[in-house]
Scaffold this active site. Structure first.
Site, short mmCIF file in Angstrom:
data_model
loop_
_atom_site.label_atom_id
_atom_site.label_comp_id
_atom_site.label_asym_id
_atom_site.label_seq_id
_atom_site.Cartn_x
_atom_site.Cartn_y
_atom_site.Cartn_z
N THR A 277 71.38 -13.37 46.19
CA THR A 277 72.24 -13.66 45.05
C THR A 277 73.62 -14.13 45.50
O THR A 277 74.09 -13.78 46.60
CB THR A 277 72.40 -12.39 44.18
OG1 THR A 277 73.39 -12.62 43.17
CG2 THR A 277 72.86 -11.21 45.02
N ASP A 278 74.30 -14.87 44.62
CA ASP A 278 75.68 -15.27 44.90
C ASP A 278 76.65 -14.10 44.78
O ASP A 278 77.79 -14.19 45.25
CB ASP A 278 76.12 -16.41 43.99
CG ASP A 278 76.05 -16.08 42.50
OD1 ASP A 278 75.61 -14.97 42.14
OD2 ASP A 278 76.42 -16.95 41.69
N GLU A 279 76.22 -12.99 44.19
CA GLU A 279 77.13 -11.86 43.99
C GLU A 279 77.55 -11.20 45.30
O GLU A 279 78.53 -10.46 45.33
CB GLU A 279 76.50 -10.85 43.04
CG GLU A 279 76.29 -11.41 41.64
CD GLU A 279 75.90 -10.36 40.63
OE1 GLU A 279 76.44 -9.23 40.69
OE2 GLU A 279 75.06 -10.67 39.76
N TYR B 209 75.02 -2.95 43.31
CA TYR B 209 73.95 -3.95 43.40
C TYR B 209 74.26 -4.99 44.46
O TYR B 209 73.46 -5.24 45.37
CB TYR B 209 73.74 -4.62 42.04
CG TYR B 209 73.00 -5.95 42.15
CD1 TYR B 209 71.72 -6.00 42.69
CD2 TYR B 209 73.60 -7.14 41.74
CE1 TYR B 209 71.05 -7.21 42.82
CE2 TYR B 209 72.93 -8.34 41.85
CZ TYR B 209 71.67 -8.39 42.40
OH TYR B 209 71.01 -9.58 42.53
N LYS C 198 72.41 -5.85 48.10
CA LYS C 198 71.84 -7.16 48.44
C LYS C 198 72.51 -7.74 49.68
O LYS C 198 71.86 -8.40 50.50
CB LYS C 198 71.97 -8.11 47.25
CG LYS C 198 71.02 -7.82 46.11
CD LYS C 198 69.55 -7.94 46.51
CE LYS C 198 69.16 -9.40 46.74
NZ LYS C 198 67.70 -9.52 47.06
#
Length: 353
Positions: free
Chosen positions: A133-135, A159, A163
């Site tokens: 993810t870009d997060e 989260y 990741k």
């Protein structure tokens, strides 16, 4: 020939499996734990398809994963399996550490053992593709350039931290053991079969039910929106031609504020499913709620590396993709009813009142 897909009954994984088998006769071995967001209704069209082998199980189960690898001898593993909702991670971070960190470690060890026993030609052709993810990159200010693959990791939620840890494990197993790993970091996905805790399906379903449309804070948070089938095509391209050890950002080039997204959905519903009272508009149901802790203000993906090196660009604009998405939910109320369990409703009540 076969591929092993983990998390293939979830939103992105389920769409990937459907798209893969619509274009290829190569068998998909689909491993999914069927946690809250896993839904076999998504794969109902494959019930009698011998190319789809579904196995319920966890990526952290070394005995099971080792057995599947030995039996099916896949040429690639695509890892979608993850706990993926920020709000859930705030209230229950332990599950995210267990699946996204410990589970990823166990998967890597199973794949490393399998890969090490392949012939030289099979080892050279094998790939492990990790979907992230870009997060992991943190948050951007309004004037900052979009995230590139070289952006520093600055995760801000349990989260995204979990990741980020999984990405680091993938990188380490490539550099230490030579495992042919590919990593993709995507922006916010939307489209068919999306579990209705996320913004777009939640707004569609609440609007149709006459409920408030909850928006965190003032709705000014910006996200880059990627239609899920475009994401699936990017993954196929990276699997086909990506360089082991490399990371590829996947974005839709569609930056929108959350408030703009909700207003767009409301306008489409006014057109496609008008209310009985012709004077009423769905946007009247918008309700601003207290912002969540540590809410990142902006994500934006620079996907030029993927275009430059592998020739991929998204096919859908936000306008075309969101219209397809709203129409899909209007046409698939049975899927929505089945996925909206009592546990889901309790969760929505807890978080959105």
């Amino acid at each position: 020939m076969s591929i092993l897909v983990t998390g293939g009954a979830g939103f992105i994984g389920g769409n990937f499996v459907l798209d893969w088998l619509a274009q290829s006769d190569e068998t998909v071995v689909n491993l999914d734990a069927l946690s809250y967001a896993g839904n076999l209704d998504t794969l109902k069209s494959l019930e009698q398809d011998p190319r789809h082998v579904f196995v319920r199980g966890d990526i952290g189960d070394r005995v099971l994963v080792d057995a599947l690898l030995a039996e099916h001898r896949p040429r690639a593993v695509i890892n979608f399996a993850a706990e993926s909702h920020v709000d859930r991670s705030i209230h229950g971070p332990g599950d995210f550490i267990q699946t996204n960190v410990v589970g990823t470690f166990n998967l890597l060890e199973s794949v490393r053992g399998y890969w090490g026993q392949l012939t030289d030609a099979e080892r050279a052709a094998f790939r492990l593709l990790h979907v992230s993810t870009d997060e992991v990159y943190g948050s951007l200010s309004p004037d900052d350039a979009p995230f590139t693959e070289n952006h520093r990791y600055q995760p801000n939620s349990p989260y995204s931290a979990s990741k980020a840890a999984s990405d680091h494990l993938m990188r380490a197993w490539h550099h230490t053991y030579g495992l042919p790993v590919l990593t993709t970091n995507c922006s916010n996905n939307y489209g068919p079969y999306h579990f209705p805790e996320k913004l777009i399906p939640l707004v569609i379903l609440n609007a149709l039910a006459g409920k408030p449309l909850p928006i965190y804070g003032d709705g000014s948070q910006v996200r880059d929106w990627l239609y899920v089938k475009d994401h699936c095509s990017a993954i196929r391209r990276v699997l086909e031609a990506g360089t082991p050890g490399e990371t590829y950002n996947v974005g839709g080039w569609n930056e929108k504020t959350n408030l703009d997204v909700v207003k767009t959905i409301c306008a489409l519903l006014d057109e496609l499913a008008p209310q009985a009272d012709p004077t009423r508009r769905y946007a009247e149901q918008i309700a601003f709620v207290a912002d969540r802790p540590g809410h990142d203000s902006r994500y934006a993906i620079d996907a030029r590396k993927l275009e430059r090196e592998l020739g991929w660009r998204p096919q859908e604009t936000f306008d075309s993709g969101i219209r397809k998405t709203v129409a899909w939910y209007l046409q698939h109320q049975d899927w929505v009813a089945n996925v909206s369990s009592g546990a889901y409703r309790d969760w929505v009540n807890q978080h959105y009142g």
